[in-house]
Design a protein around this motif. Sequence first.
Motif, PDB file in Angstrom:
ATOM      1  N   ASP A 128       0.819  -1.205   0.000  1.00  8.86           N
ATOM      2  CA  ASP A 128       0.000   0.000   0.000  1.00  8.86           C
ATOM      3  C   ASP A 128       0.863   1.270   0.000  1.00  8.86           C
ATOM      4  O   ASP A 128       1.668   1.467   0.909  1.00  8.86           O
ATOM      5  CB  ASP A 128      -0.910  -0.016   1.221  1.00  8.86           C
ATOM      6  CG  ASP A 128      -2.109   0.891   1.076  1.00  8.86           C
ATOM      7  OD1 ASP A 128      -1.933   2.018   0.572  1.00  8.86           O
ATOM      8  OD2 ASP A 128      -3.209   0.480   1.468  1.00  8.86           O
ATOM      9  N   PRO A 129       0.667   2.163  -0.991  1.00  8.57           N
ATOM     10  CA  PRO A 129       1.447   3.403  -0.998  1.00  8.57           C
ATOM     11  C   PRO A 129       1.019   4.384   0.094  1.00  8.57           C
ATOM     12  O   PRO A 129       1.750   5.343   0.383  1.00  8.57           O
ATOM     13  CB  PRO A 129       1.166   3.984  -2.389  1.00  8.57           C
ATOM     14  CG  PRO A 129      -0.196   3.470  -2.734  1.00  8.57           C
ATOM     15  CD  PRO A 129      -0.249   2.086  -2.144  1.00  8.57           C
ATOM     16  N   TYR A 130      -0.156   4.146   0.691  1.00 10.76           N
ATOM     17  CA  TYR A 130      -0.624   4.990   1.791  1.00 10.76           C
ATOM     18  C   TYR A 130      -0.671   4.225   3.113  1.00 10.76           C
ATOM     19  O   TYR A 130      -1.484   4.522   3.979  1.00 10.76           O
ATOM     20  CB  TYR A 130      -1.992   5.593   1.464  1.00 10.76           C
ATOM     21  CG  TYR A 130      -1.903   6.762   0.514  1.00 10.76           C
ATOM     22  CD1 TYR A 130      -1.375   7.980   0.932  1.00 10.76           C
ATOM     23  CD2 TYR A 130      -2.328   6.642  -0.800  1.00 10.76           C
ATOM     24  CE1 TYR A 130      -1.285   9.055   0.060  1.00 10.76           C
ATOM     25  CE2 TYR A 130      -2.244   7.713  -1.679  1.00 10.76           C
ATOM     26  CZ  TYR A 130      -1.722   8.920  -1.245  1.00 10.76           C
ATOM     27  OH  TYR A 130      -1.619   9.980  -2.109  1.00 10.76           O
ATOM     28  N   GLN A 131       0.229   3.243   3.265  1.00 12.79           N
ATOM     29  CA  GLN A 131       0.382   2.624   4.578  1.00 12.79           C
ATOM     30  C   GLN A 131       0.929   3.660   5.544  1.00 12.79           C
ATOM     31  O   GLN A 131       1.351   4.756   5.149  1.00 12.79           O
ATOM     32  CB  GLN A 131       1.297   1.408   4.492  1.00 12.79           C
ATOM     33  CG  GLN A 131       2.713   1.702   4.023  1.00 12.79           C
ATOM     34  CD  GLN A 131       3.580   0.452   3.990  1.00 12.79           C
ATOM     35  OE1 GLN A 131       4.069   0.007   5.022  1.00 12.79           O
ATOM     36  NE2 GLN A 131       3.754  -0.128   2.798  1.00 12.79           N
ATOM     37  N   ARG A 132       0.964   3.339   6.815  1.00 12.26           N
ATOM     38  CA  ARG A 132       1.300   4.333   7.841  1.00 12.26           C
ATOM     39  C   ARG A 132       2.665   4.995   7.609  1.00 12.26           C
ATOM     40  O   ARG A 132       2.857   6.165   7.943  1.00 12.26           O
ATOM     41  CB  ARG A 132       1.291   3.690   9.229  1.00 12.26           C
ATOM     42  CG  ARG A 132      -0.095   3.425   9.792  1.00 12.26           C
ATOM     43  CD  ARG A 132       0.004   2.873  11.211  1.00 12.26           C
ATOM     44  NE  ARG A 132       0.678   3.815  12.094  1.00 12.26           N
ATOM     45  CZ  ARG A 132       1.540   3.464  13.043  1.00 12.26           C
ATOM     46  NH1 ARG A 132       1.874   2.188  13.213  1.00 12.26           N
ATOM     47  NH2 ARG A 132       2.095   4.381  13.824  1.00 12.26           N
ATOM     48  N   ALA A 133       3.599   4.277   7.015  1.00 14.42           N
ATOM     49  CA  ALA A 133       4.926   4.845   6.764  1.00 14.42           C
ATOM     50  C   ALA A 133       4.864   6.087   5.893  1.00 14.42           C
ATOM     51  O   ALA A 133       5.723   6.972   5.988  1.00 14.42           O
ATOM     52  CB  ALA A 133       5.825   3.798   6.109  1.00 14.42           C
ATOM     53  N   GLU A 134       3.842   6.190   5.053  1.00  9.76           N
ATOM     54  CA  GLU A 134       3.726   7.343   4.173  1.00  9.76           C
ATOM     55  C   GLU A 134       3.541   8.635   4.962  1.00  9.76           C
ATOM     56  O   GLU A 134       3.942   9.710   4.512  1.00  9.76           O
ATOM     57  CB  GLU A 134       2.565   7.134   3.189  1.00  9.76           C
ATOM     58  CG  GLU A 134       2.237   8.320   2.298  1.00  9.76           C
ATOM     59  CD  GLU A 134       3.380   8.774   1.406  1.00  9.76           C
ATOM     60  OE1 GLU A 134       3.306   9.915   0.891  1.00  9.76           O
ATOM     61  OE2 GLU A 134       4.349   8.007   1.211  1.00  9.76           O
ATOM     62  N   GLY A 135       2.975   8.541   6.144  1.00 13.21           N
ATOM     63  CA  GLY A 135       2.862   9.723   6.992  1.00 13.21           C
ATOM     64  C   GLY A 135       4.212  10.256   7.410  1.00 13.21           C
ATOM     65  O   GLY A 135       4.383  11.458   7.657  1.00 13.21           O
ATOM     66  N   ARG A 136       5.194   9.363   7.476  1.00 13.41           N
ATOM     67  CA  ARG A 136       6.551   9.767   7.856  1.00 13.41           C
ATOM     68  C   ARG A 136       7.376  10.193   6.644  1.00 13.41           C
ATOM     69  O   ARG A 136       8.079  11.206   6.693  1.00 13.41           O
ATOM     70  CB  ARG A 136       7.247   8.589   8.560  1.00 13.41           C
ATOM     71  CG  ARG A 136       8.728   8.792   8.844  1.00 13.41           C
ATOM     72  CD  ARG A 136       9.354   7.516   9.386  1.00 13.41           C
ATOM     73  NE  ARG A 136      10.790   7.682   9.579  1.00 13.41           N
ATOM     74  CZ  ARG A 136      11.367   8.074  10.705  1.00 13.41           C
ATOM     75  NH1 ARG A 136      10.629   8.346  11.761  1.00 13.41           N
ATOM     76  NH2 ARG A 136      12.675   8.187  10.791  1.00 13.41           N
ATOM     77  N   TYR A 137       7.275   9.421   5.539  1.00 11.39           N
ATOM     78  CA  TYR A 137       8.193   9.633   4.420  1.00 11.39           C
ATOM     79  C   TYR A 137       7.637  10.555   3.332  1.00 11.39           C
ATOM     80  O   TYR A 137       8.412  11.116   2.553  1.00 11.39           O
ATOM     81  CB  TYR A 137       8.587   8.281   3.818  1.00 11.39           C
ATOM     82  CG  TYR A 137       9.537   7.533   4.714  1.00 11.39           C
ATOM     83  CD1 TYR A 137      10.887   7.867   4.762  1.00 11.39           C
ATOM     84  CD2 TYR A 137       9.096   6.508   5.542  1.00 11.39           C
ATOM     85  CE1 TYR A 137      11.768   7.200   5.597  1.00 11.39           C
ATOM     86  CE2 TYR A 137       9.966   5.832   6.383  1.00 11.39           C
ATOM     87  CZ  TYR A 137      11.300   6.180   6.405  1.00 11.39           C
ATOM     88  OH  TYR A 137      12.160   5.519   7.241  1.00 11.39           O
ATOM     89  N   LYS A 138       6.318  10.664   3.221  1.00 17.86           N
ATOM     90  CA  LYS A 138       5.698  11.615   2.282  1.00 17.86           C
ATOM     91  C   LYS A 138       6.248  11.458   0.863  1.00 17.86           C
ATOM     92  O   LYS A 138       6.660  12.427   0.205  1.00 17.86           O
ATOM     93  CB  LYS A 138       5.896  13.050   2.781  1.00 17.86           C
ATOM     94  CG  LYS A 138       5.268  13.317   4.139  1.00 17.86           C
ATOM     95  CD  LYS A 138       5.519  14.743   4.602  1.00 17.86           C
ATOM     96  CE  LYS A 138       4.804  15.053   5.907  1.00 17.86           C
ATOM     97  NZ  LYS A 138       5.289  14.217   7.038  1.00 17.86           N
ATOM     98  N   LEU A 139       6.216  10.237   0.364  1.00 13.72           N
ATOM     99  CA  LEU A 139       6.704   9.955  -0.979  1.00 13.72           C
ATOM    100  C   LEU A 139       5.644  10.194  -2.057  1.00 13.72           C
ATOM    101  O   LEU A 139       5.974  10.531  -3.193  1.00 13.72           O
ATOM    102  CB  LEU A 139       7.196   8.507  -1.074  1.00 13.72           C
ATOM    103  CG  LEU A 139       8.331   8.110  -0.135  1.00 13.72           C
ATOM    104  CD1 LEU A 139       8.685   6.644  -0.320  1.00 13.72           C
ATOM    105  CD2 LEU A 139       9.561   8.996  -0.356  1.00 13.72           C
ATOM    106  N   MET A 140       4.368  10.022  -1.695  1.00 11.08           N
ATOM    107  CA  MET A 140       3.323  10.084  -2.701  1.00 11.08           C
ATOM    108  C   MET A 140       3.144  11.450  -3.355  1.00 11.08           C
ATOM    109  O   MET A 140       2.888  11.524  -4.565  1.00 11.08           O
ATOM    110  CB  MET A 140       2.011   9.591  -2.107  1.00 11.08           C
ATOM    111  CG  MET A 140       1.931   8.076  -1.981  1.00 11.08           C
ATOM    112  SD  MET A 140       2.018   7.233  -3.582  1.00 11.08           S
ATOM    113  CE  MET A 140       0.404   7.649  -4.251  1.00 11.08           C
ATOM    114  N   PRO A 141       3.247  12.564  -2.642  1.00 12.41           N
ATOM    115  CA  PRO A 141       3.111  13.845  -3.348  1.00 12.41           C
ATOM    116  C   PRO A 141       4.115  14.011  -4.487  1.00 12.41           C
ATOM    117  O   PRO A 141       3.756  14.506  -5.567  1.00 12.41           O
ATOM    118  CB  PRO A 141       3.338  14.873  -2.239  1.00 12.41           C
ATOM    119  CG  PRO A 141       2.866  14.194  -0.998  1.00 12.41           C
ATOM    120  CD  PRO A 141       3.308  12.763  -1.174  1.00 12.41           C
TER     121      PRO A 141
END
Length: 360
Positions: A128-141
Motif C-alpha cells: 500500500d502506498p498509503y500505509q502508515r509509513a507514508e505519513g513519515r516519508y511523504k513519498l506520494m506527493p
Amino acid sequence: MRWQGQELGVADAAALPGLEHLNGLVQSVTTPDFAGVTFHEVLCKTALNHVPGASAMPFDWTVNPYRGCSHACIYCFARGTHEYLELDAGRDFDSQVIVKINVAEVLEKELRRGSWTHQPVMLGTNTDPYQRAEGRYKLMPGIVGALTESGTPFSILTKGTLLRRDLPLLTDAAQHVDVSLAMSIAVFDDALQHLIEPGTPTAAARLETVRAATEAGFRVTVFLMPIIPHLTDSIAAIDDALGRIRAAGAVRVVYGALHLRPGAKQWFMQWLGREHPELVSSYLGLYPGASSTAPKAYKAWLAKRVRPLLRVHGLDGRDEDDQPRGTPVPGLAARADARAAGVIATSRGRTAAASEPRLF
C-alpha cells in the motif's frame, strides 16, 4: 538479507531494484511511533516496473514506493514477494519495510525519457502506498507530481486514510490527467478487522475517506476483497457492507473470494488455526494442496449472494473474474491493449477518446 552481504559498488543481479548495491541501503530506522517495525531506507535505481505481457493483471506499469507493509493483513497476496529479499513472508513482511526514499526523483527522470509513451501507471498493486509509513516519508506527493507533470494517467488502490491528505493534489492532477481512486475494504466487523488486518484503519475511517474523495469529485470504486469464506460471506455481512459503501458515495464495487497464494497461504492457515480452528478442515477442502483460489462452485455460490444485493443498493459491480484475462478493472489503470478499443472511462465520469493527448 540479500543487500547486507554485498561489496561496495558490486552489483548483485539477484537483488530487487534499488538493492543491487550495498550503498543503496542508506540506513535502517526504528522509531517509537512504529513499535516493532524497522524501515530500511534505500536509494532505488528504477521506479517504473513493467508488468509482463503474459500476466493476468489489467495494467502494464506500476510504481511501488514501499516493500512490506505494516497493515499486516493476514491474507495479503504480496507476502511471498518478501522472500525475494531473503525475508520471511510472515512477521518480516509486516515489520521489515523497504522504503525507496528517492523514488519520486527517479520516476521523474524515467518519465522524461523520449521512449516513455504515457501509458497508465498503477499504484497499490504490491504493497500500500498509503500505509502508515507514508505519513513519515511523504513519498506520494512527489510521485503524483511527477506523473501529472509528465501527462501520465494513474490509478491508486489503497486501504490507507492518508489518501485524504493528498486529495487537493489529486484533484488538481485530475484536471490534467486521468486519475482513478479505489479503496479496499474487506472486513466491516471491527473485532474481526482488528484480528485479520491489525495495522489498517477501521472500515468506518476508510468509508469516510471514500466520502471525502467523492465530495472532491471522484467516482470511487470500492474493492470488497477478499470476501472470506465463513467469516465475511453471509448475506447479512455482505448486505451491511454494500449498504455502507453506497452511503459513503462509492459508485462501483469489485468483489472477489479470498486468494491464498504461496507465502500468504501458510501465514493465513496458521492464523486460522489459532483464531478459528473449527474452520481449518473446511479451508483445507476449499484450498487443497497448492491451490490458491476458491473453487468455481464457491465463487458461483458467492455471486448468487452478491449480485442481487448490488442491485438492491444501486451499485455498479462485478466479480474480479467477470472480465476476460487482462482486460480493464473499474478503478484501476488499463492495459495498453485496452486503449485500442477506442474509449477509456475516467474517474470523474467523463469518457475520453483513446487518442486524447492528455491521457496517452
